[in-house]
Design a protein around this motif. Structure first.
Motif, PDB file in Angstrom:
ATOM      1  N   ASP A  94     -23.574  23.373  42.991  1.00  0.00           N
ATOM      2  CA  ASP A  94     -24.556  23.073  44.026  1.00  0.00           C
ATOM      3  C   ASP A  94     -25.937  23.639  43.714  1.00  0.00           C
ATOM      4  O   ASP A  94     -27.069  23.646  44.476  1.00  0.00           O
ATOM      5  CB  ASP A  94     -24.274  23.560  45.484  1.00  0.00           C
ATOM      6  CG  ASP A  94     -23.924  25.370  45.335  1.00  0.00           C
ATOM      7  OD1 ASP A  94     -24.344  25.956  44.154  1.00  0.00           O
ATOM      8  OD2 ASP A  94     -23.337  25.868  46.180  1.00  0.00           O
ATOM      9  N   GLY A  95     -26.203  24.602  42.490  1.00  0.00           N
ATOM     10  CA  GLY A  95     -27.516  24.843  42.082  1.00  0.00           C
ATOM     11  C   GLY A  95     -27.861  26.338  42.570  1.00  0.00           C
ATOM     12  O   GLY A  95     -28.903  26.953  41.992  1.00  0.00           O
ATOM     13  N   ALA A 102     -32.339  30.893  34.406  1.00  0.00           N
ATOM     14  CA  ALA A 102     -33.683  30.679  33.928  1.00  0.00           C
ATOM     15  C   ALA A 102     -34.464  31.599  33.304  1.00  0.00           C
ATOM     16  O   ALA A 102     -35.012  32.491  33.737  1.00  0.00           O
ATOM     17  CB  ALA A 102     -34.641  30.280  35.278  1.00  0.00           C
ATOM     18  N   PHE A 103     -34.188  31.587  31.834  1.00  0.00           N
ATOM     19  CA  PHE A 103     -34.967  32.461  31.034  1.00  0.00           C
ATOM     20  C   PHE A 103     -36.158  31.829  30.314  1.00  0.00           C
ATOM     21  O   PHE A 103     -35.953  30.550  29.918  1.00  0.00           O
ATOM     22  CB  PHE A 103     -33.991  33.091  29.889  1.00  0.00           C
ATOM     23  CG  PHE A 103     -32.915  33.816  30.538  1.00  0.00           C
ATOM     24  CD1 PHE A 103     -33.134  35.151  30.436  1.00  0.00           C
ATOM     25  CD2 PHE A 103     -31.694  33.342  31.078  1.00  0.00           C
ATOM     26  CE1 PHE A 103     -32.063  36.140  31.050  1.00  0.00           C
ATOM     27  CE2 PHE A 103     -30.762  34.183  31.576  1.00  0.00           C
ATOM     28  CZ  PHE A 103     -31.055  35.465  31.639  1.00  0.00           C
ATOM     29  N   ALA A 104     -37.391  32.334  29.957  1.00  0.00           N
ATOM     30  CA  ALA A 104     -38.517  31.967  29.464  1.00  0.00           C
ATOM     31  C   ALA A 104     -38.120  31.284  28.044  1.00  0.00           C
ATOM     32  O   ALA A 104     -38.561  30.339  27.381  1.00  0.00           O
ATOM     33  CB  ALA A 104     -39.440  32.925  29.382  1.00  0.00           C
ATOM     34  N   ASN A 125     -28.012  14.546  39.514  1.00  0.00           N
ATOM     35  CA  ASN A 125     -28.247  15.789  40.141  1.00  0.00           C
ATOM     36  C   ASN A 125     -28.443  17.167  39.173  1.00  0.00           C
ATOM     37  O   ASN A 125     -29.217  17.859  39.707  1.00  0.00           O
ATOM     38  CB  ASN A 125     -27.184  15.751  41.294  1.00  0.00           C
ATOM     39  CG  ASN A 125     -27.406  14.932  42.547  1.00  0.00           C
ATOM     40  OD1 ASN A 125     -28.365  14.417  42.570  1.00  0.00           O
ATOM     41  ND2 ASN A 125     -26.089  14.576  42.900  1.00  0.00           N
ATOM     42  N   LEU A 126     -27.541  17.063  38.182  1.00  0.00           N
ATOM     43  CA  LEU A 126     -27.608  18.044  37.480  1.00  0.00           C
ATOM     44  C   LEU A 126     -28.928  18.322  36.767  1.00  0.00           C
ATOM     45  O   LEU A 126     -29.648  19.421  36.758  1.00  0.00           O
ATOM     46  CB  LEU A 126     -26.727  18.139  36.218  1.00  0.00           C
ATOM     47  CG  LEU A 126     -26.449  18.963  35.162  1.00  0.00           C
ATOM     48  CD1 LEU A 126     -26.310  20.535  35.989  1.00  0.00           C
ATOM     49  CD2 LEU A 126     -25.423  19.010  34.062  1.00  0.00           C
ATOM     50  N   MET A 127     -29.451  17.254  36.186  1.00  0.00           N
ATOM     51  CA  MET A 127     -30.872  17.234  35.747  1.00  0.00           C
ATOM     52  C   MET A 127     -31.954  17.723  36.898  1.00  0.00           C
ATOM     53  O   MET A 127     -32.952  18.559  36.500  1.00  0.00           O
ATOM     54  CB  MET A 127     -31.131  15.860  35.086  1.00  0.00           C
ATOM     55  CG  MET A 127     -30.342  15.295  34.110  1.00  0.00           C
ATOM     56  SD  MET A 127     -30.481  13.643  33.726  1.00  0.00           S
ATOM     57  CE  MET A 127     -32.182  13.607  32.873  1.00  0.00           C
ATOM     58  N   ALA A 133     -34.875  24.495  38.636  1.00  0.00           N
ATOM     59  CA  ALA A 133     -34.631  26.317  38.539  1.00  0.00           C
ATOM     60  C   ALA A 133     -35.558  26.254  37.127  1.00  0.00           C
ATOM     61  O   ALA A 133     -35.524  27.357  36.743  1.00  0.00           O
ATOM     62  CB  ALA A 133     -33.387  26.227  38.125  1.00  0.00           C
ATOM     63  N   ARG A 134     -36.447  25.404  36.646  1.00  0.00           N
ATOM     64  CA  ARG A 134     -37.266  25.402  35.572  1.00  0.00           C
ATOM     65  C   ARG A 134     -36.387  25.989  34.472  1.00  0.00           C
ATOM     66  O   ARG A 134     -37.026  26.840  33.614  1.00  0.00           O
ATOM     67  CB  ARG A 134     -38.343  26.677  35.812  1.00  0.00           C
ATOM     68  CG  ARG A 134     -39.112  26.026  36.894  1.00  0.00           C
ATOM     69  CD  ARG A 134     -40.436  26.823  37.299  1.00  0.00           C
ATOM     70  NE  ARG A 134     -41.318  26.656  38.378  1.00  0.00           N
ATOM     71  CZ  ARG A 134     -42.392  26.935  38.627  1.00  0.00           C
ATOM     72  NH1 ARG A 134     -42.983  28.349  38.093  1.00  0.00           N
ATOM     73  NH2 ARG A 134     -43.187  26.467  39.374  1.00  0.00           N
TER      74      ARG A 134
END
Length: 279
Positions: A94-95, A102-104, A125-127, A133-134
């Protein structure tokens, strides 16, 4: 201590399921390139019932992941959808947990046998979840638009990630797809011809589940990917740790890791019975 070798120095980072790679071709240009390569990640099911509810990483782990030049991991899950395959194990997310990945310096690999658990709707939806979430990713793409992911745009020589799998096409829709092995091979050849000095990392979802030894298919295609110009080849899917070696006969002395095990997936033994796999 840093040990310099022709191609790579490899070290297991404890039980975290990470492989540390120090790559020779990039070392010559701008010093050591540190790559943390993680295996399968399942950001779904009931992971929030873990002892540290709500937190995937403690501060020391997070700091270590952030210190590397590159952090790669396999996103073995589909976004929520109104449909699902007739599959014993359906991995839907579900995100909620994705912002914690989300690591730089990070990138998710999205070419595996579960990204289409929700068919094309779940893949789309996954994309959307990853992009929301960047989180940079490579694998899932609109048909005909695949491009290698530039991991360190300012670095010379450049470093690219390409991902594919022989198992991703099942359930894919008419628009969203992943690369098959022949397509992935051609992508490596094209990139190597275009950028002779680039460092090419190939992450493939392949291997026999429960076996640490490389399969005949892995070895066959690893040789072909190496001959095409890949510098580093990483395999995940077996859910256990495999060996690693340098293919000295390849043009660039390609480093291969045959199995990266699990990173956030419910353990490396008896994973089918763990609570973070939704049946």
């Amino acid at each position: 201590m840093v040990q310099r070798m022709t191609m790579a120095w490899v070290k297991w980072l404890g039980c975290a399921g990470l492989l540390l790679l120090l790559s020779g071709p990039v070392m010559a240009a701008e010093g050591v390139l540190e790559i943390l390569a993680a295996g399968d990640v399942l950001l779904g099911g009931r992971m929030l019932e873990a002892p540290q509810a709500g937190e995937l990483f403690g501060p020391l782990t997070r700091r270590r992941l952030e210190q590397a030049d590159i952090f790669l991991w396999n996103c073995e899950i589909a976004g929520l959808s109104s449909v699902s395959k007739q599959n014993t194990f359906v991995f839907h997310a579900d995100g909620l947990l994705f912002p914690q990945m989300a690591f730089a310096n990070g990138a998710a690999c999205t070419a595996n046998n579960h990204v289409f658990d929700g068919l094309e709707e779940g893949a789309a939806n996954l994309m959307a979840v990853l992009e929301g979430a960047r989180i940079r990713h490579n694998g899932l793409h609109d048909r005909g638009t695949f491009a290698p992911l530039s991991l360190l745009p300012q670095r010379e020589p450049p470093v690219y990630l390409l991902t594919g799998s022989p198992m991703s096409q099942i359930g894919s829709g008419p628009r969203i797809v992943t690369l098959s092995y022949p397509q992935l091979l051609e992508a490596v050849r094209t990139l190597r011809a275009r950028e002779p000095e680039a460092c090419i990392i190939l992450y493939s979802h392949d291997g026999n589940e429960g076996f640490s030894e490389a399969s005949d298919r892995q070895r066959l295609w690893a040789d072909w990917f190496a001959a095409a110009g890949a510098d580093i080849i990483l395999f995940a899917h077996s859910h256990c740790y495999g060996g690693f070696e340098t293919l000295d006969a390849s043009p660039r002395k390609t480093f291969v890791a045959w199995g990266l095990g699990n990173f956030l997936f419910g353990g490396n033994r008896g994973w089918r019975s763990r609570s973070d796999v939704r049946l």
